[in-house]
Design a protein around this motif. Structure first.
Motif, PDB file in Angstrom:
ATOM      1  N   PHE A   1      -4.329  -0.459  -7.966  1.00  0.00           N
ATOM      2  CA  PHE A   1      -5.713  -0.137  -7.604  1.00  0.00           C
ATOM      3  C   PHE A   1      -5.725   1.180  -6.849  1.00  0.00           C
ATOM      4  CE2 PHE A   1      -9.133  -0.277  -4.367  1.00  0.00           C
ATOM      5  CZ  PHE A   1     -10.221  -0.230  -5.224  1.00  0.00           C
ATOM      6  N   ASN A   2      -6.566   2.120  -7.309  1.00  0.00           N
ATOM      7  CA  ASN A   2      -6.693   3.434  -6.693  1.00  0.00           C
ATOM      8  C   ASN A   2      -7.902   3.426  -5.773  1.00  0.00           C
ATOM      9  OD1 ASN A   2      -7.260   6.223  -6.167  1.00  0.00           O
ATOM     10  ND2 ASN A   2      -6.025   6.781  -7.947  1.00  0.00           N
TER      11      ASN A   2
ATOM     12  N   LEU B   1       6.411   8.828  -5.339  1.00  0.00           N
ATOM     13  CA  LEU B   1       6.622  10.248  -5.601  1.00  0.00           C
ATOM     14  C   LEU B   1       6.541  11.039  -4.292  1.00  0.00           C
ATOM     15  CD1 LEU B   1       4.466  10.622  -8.842  1.00  0.00           C
ATOM     16  CD2 LEU B   1       6.955  10.797  -8.697  1.00  0.00           C
ATOM     17  N   PRO B   2       7.145  12.229  -4.239  1.00  0.00           N
ATOM     18  CA  PRO B   2       7.097  13.037  -3.010  1.00  0.00           C
ATOM     19  C   PRO B   2       5.666  13.445  -2.649  1.00  0.00           C
ATOM     20  CG  PRO B   2       8.766  13.854  -4.545  1.00  0.00           C
ATOM     21  CD  PRO B   2       7.959  12.843  -5.292  1.00  0.00           C
ATOM     22  N   GLU B   3       5.482  13.747  -1.377  1.00  0.00           N
ATOM     23  CA  GLU B   3       4.210  14.265  -0.863  1.00  0.00           C
ATOM     24  C   GLU B   3       3.033  13.344  -1.172  1.00  0.00           C
ATOM     25  OE1 GLU B   3       4.552  16.828   0.996  1.00  0.00           O
ATOM     26  OE2 GLU B   3       6.584  17.379   0.374  1.00  0.00           O
ATOM     27  N   ASP B   4       3.295  12.040  -1.277  1.00  0.00           N
ATOM     28  CA  ASP B   4       2.235  11.066  -1.514  1.00  0.00           C
ATOM     29  C   ASP B   4       1.452  11.358  -2.800  1.00  0.00           C
ATOM     30  OD1 ASP B   4       0.671   8.834  -1.035  1.00  0.00           O
ATOM     31  OD2 ASP B   4      -0.774   9.916   0.218  1.00  0.00           O
ATOM     32  N   HIS B   5       2.150  11.813  -3.848  1.00  0.00           N
ATOM     33  CA  HIS B   5       1.482  12.105  -5.112  1.00  0.00           C
ATOM     34  C   HIS B   5       1.109  10.834  -5.875  1.00  0.00           C
ATOM     35  CE1 HIS B   5       2.842  16.564  -5.730  1.00  0.00           C
ATOM     36  NE2 HIS B   5       2.310  16.333  -4.551  1.00  0.00           N
ATOM     37  N   GLY B   6       1.853   9.765  -5.657  1.00  0.00           N
ATOM     38  CA  GLY B   6       1.622   8.535  -6.408  1.00  0.00           C
ATOM     39  C   GLY B   6       2.920   7.792  -6.597  1.00  0.00           C
TER      40      GLY B   6
ATOM     41  N   LYS C   1       0.856  -1.186   0.000  1.00  0.00           N
ATOM     42  CA  LYS C   1       0.000   0.000   0.000  1.00  0.00           C
ATOM     43  C   LYS C   1       0.890   1.232   0.000  1.00  0.00           C
ATOM     44  CE  LYS C   1      -4.251   1.828   2.009  1.00  0.00           C
ATOM     45  NZ  LYS C   1      -3.927   3.248   1.824  1.00  0.00           N
ATOM     46  N   VAL C   2       0.688   2.098  -0.993  1.00  0.00           N
ATOM     47  CA  VAL C   2       1.454   3.334  -1.124  1.00  0.00           C
ATOM     48  C   VAL C   2       0.467   4.497  -1.161  1.00  0.00           C
ATOM     49  CG1 VAL C   2       3.127   4.613  -2.498  1.00  0.00           C
ATOM     50  CG2 VAL C   2       3.249   2.126  -2.409  1.00  0.00           C
ATOM     51  N   GLY C   3       0.208   5.090  -0.003  1.00  0.00           N
ATOM     52  CA  GLY C   3      -0.775   6.167   0.058  1.00  0.00           C
ATOM     53  C   GLY C   3      -2.154   5.661  -0.313  1.00  0.00           C
ATOM     54  N   SER C   4      -2.736   6.246  -1.362  1.00  0.00           N
ATOM     55  CA  SER C   4      -4.072   5.858  -1.805  1.00  0.00           C
ATOM     56  C   SER C   4      -4.039   4.715  -2.817  1.00  0.00           C
ATOM     57  CB  SER C   4      -4.783   7.060  -2.437  1.00  0.00           C
ATOM     58  OG  SER C   4      -4.875   8.129  -1.526  1.00  0.00           O
ATOM     59  N   LEU C   5      -2.857   4.205  -3.123  1.00  0.00           N
ATOM     60  CA  LEU C   5      -2.710   3.165  -4.134  1.00  0.00           C
ATOM     61  C   LEU C   5      -2.357   1.833  -3.478  1.00  0.00           C
ATOM     62  CD1 LEU C   5      -0.555   5.107  -6.755  1.00  0.00           C
ATOM     63  CD2 LEU C   5      -3.053   4.979  -6.628  1.00  0.00           C
TER      64      LEU C   5
ATOM     65  N   LEU D   1      -0.703   8.683 -10.659  1.00  0.00           N
ATOM     66  CA  LEU D   1      -0.982   9.578  -9.540  1.00  0.00           C
ATOM     67  C   LEU D   1      -2.195   9.119  -8.750  1.00  0.00           C
ATOM     68  CD1 LEU D   1      -0.461  13.052 -11.271  1.00  0.00           C
ATOM     69  CD2 LEU D   1       1.230  11.586 -10.153  1.00  0.00           C
ATOM     70  N   ARG D   2      -2.261   9.557  -7.510  1.00  0.00           N
ATOM     71  CA  ARG D   2      -3.406   9.196  -6.668  1.00  0.00           C
ATOM     72  C   ARG D   2      -4.689   9.842  -7.154  1.00  0.00           C
ATOM     73  NH1 ARG D   2      -2.780  12.641  -1.014  1.00  0.00           N
ATOM     74  NH2 ARG D   2      -2.782  14.723  -1.938  1.00  0.00           N
ATOM     75  N   THR D   3      -4.579  10.897  -7.970  1.00  0.00           N
ATOM     76  CA  THR D   3      -5.764  11.539  -8.537  1.00  0.00           C
ATOM     77  C   THR D   3      -6.399  10.710  -9.646  1.00  0.00           C
ATOM     78  OG1 THR D   3      -4.341  12.788 -10.061  1.00  0.00           O
ATOM     79  CG2 THR D   3      -4.948  13.850  -7.987  1.00  0.00           C
ATOM     80  N   GLY D   4      -5.712   9.645 -10.080  1.00  0.00           N
ATOM     81  CA  GLY D   4      -6.245   8.786 -11.125  1.00  0.00           C
ATOM     82  C   GLY D   4      -5.545   8.929 -12.462  1.00  0.00           C
TER      83      GLY D   4
END
Length: 282
Positions: free
Chosen positions: A76-77, A96-101, A54-58, A110-113
């Motif tokens: 999976f997002n 990526l920095p700041e939990d961007h993805g 698990k990496v942040g939202s991913l 990216l976590r934004t999709g």
């Protein structure tokens, strides 16, 4: 329809002739959010190999179905509820920095999709190093294929949340003032080698320290903190504009707004355009 439970969020199996990902812990149906065929239809749940992180939202998955020799990579997002096949993460995967993805050979997710791939066949590329600019806004990720000396340079911008102008080359040199000299990649041997000179933000810390400042309020705050704040503000805009909003995306938007108001004291200053007021209005 037996399956494996991944962090009580994702459920995966390779039985019945296909690899299936589900977001509901249901054994009565084999339907899921993602499915693709496997070679051996007779395999049981214990025959395949599964690895995850698990990496942040991913949630990153590596799957090796029974009697297959090539690992499959999937992402999976949890915010968008969508899964994407990305085999390149099996070779290398860097957060990526700041939990961007994440970024991987030939692309990023990216976590934004948003997902982009710049190279159709990134096989053989390995992560070599990363170089961060002193202003905190850019990171250069260097991937190399040792077999033929091919380099793929991917400069990621934290504000725009994108890789701009990836560079394919057969070698590069980076100097203190940020100048980069690259040998353009060539498929065949040649007597003439094309050299390009780029001006980049990847200066040395000593060179950056000599740069003059304007003495403004934001100048005193520091560029690194401003970059994080502007980047988070762009994230709020992206979350607010989801094409298919869900409860998870709304919860993430509310939490992100609260984090922004708590983290950036300069957000209500006139030089910052009263960002906090705009965030509160959301």
């Amino acid at each position: 329809f037996p399956h494996l439970n991944i962090l009580d969020t994702l459920f995966v199996e390779t039985t019945g002739g296909d690899l299936t990902l589900k977001i509901e812990n249901s054994t009565e149906t084999g339907n899921g959010i993602y499915s693709e065929p496997v070679e051996d239809r007779t395999q049981s749940l214990d025959d395949a190999r599964f690895e995850f992180a698990k990496v942040g939202s991913l949630i990153l998955l590596k799957v090796l179905p029974y009697r297959e020799t090539t690992w499959r990579g999937l992402v999976f997002n949890t915010q968008t509820g969508k899964a994407t096949r990305l085999d390149a993460i099996v070779q290398a995967c860097i957060q990526l920095p700041e939990d961007h993805g994440i970024i991987f050979p030939g692309g990023y997710c990216l976590r934004t999709g948003e997902t982009k791939r710049f190279i159709e066949d990134p096989r053989g590329l390995q992560y070599l190093s990363s170089i961060r600019s002193p202003n905190g806004e850019d990171v250069l990720y260097v991937f190399q294929r040792p077999t033929d000396g091919f380099y793929h340079l991917m400069p990621y911008n934290l504000v725009r949340k994108e890789v701009a102008n990836p560079i394919a080359c057969n070698g590069f040199s980076l100097f203190d003032d940020g100048k980069m000299i690259v040998f353009r990649a060539a498929a065949e041997p040649s007597r003439v080698h094309v050299v390009q000179v780029w001006q980049t933000p990847f200066t040395s810390a000593e060179f950056a320290a000599t740069a003059p400042t304007d003495g403004s309020f934001l100048g005193k705050v520091g560029n690194a903190d401003l970059v994080r704040g502007i980047s988070d503000a762009y994230t709020l805009v992206t979350l607010a504009r989801y094409d298919t909003p869900s409860r998870a995306s709304y919860e993430e938007l509310i939490a992100a707004c609260a984090r922004f108001e708590d983290a950036y004291f300069w957000g209500n200053h006139a030089e910052a355009g009263n960002l906090k007021e705009a965030v509160s209005a959301m």
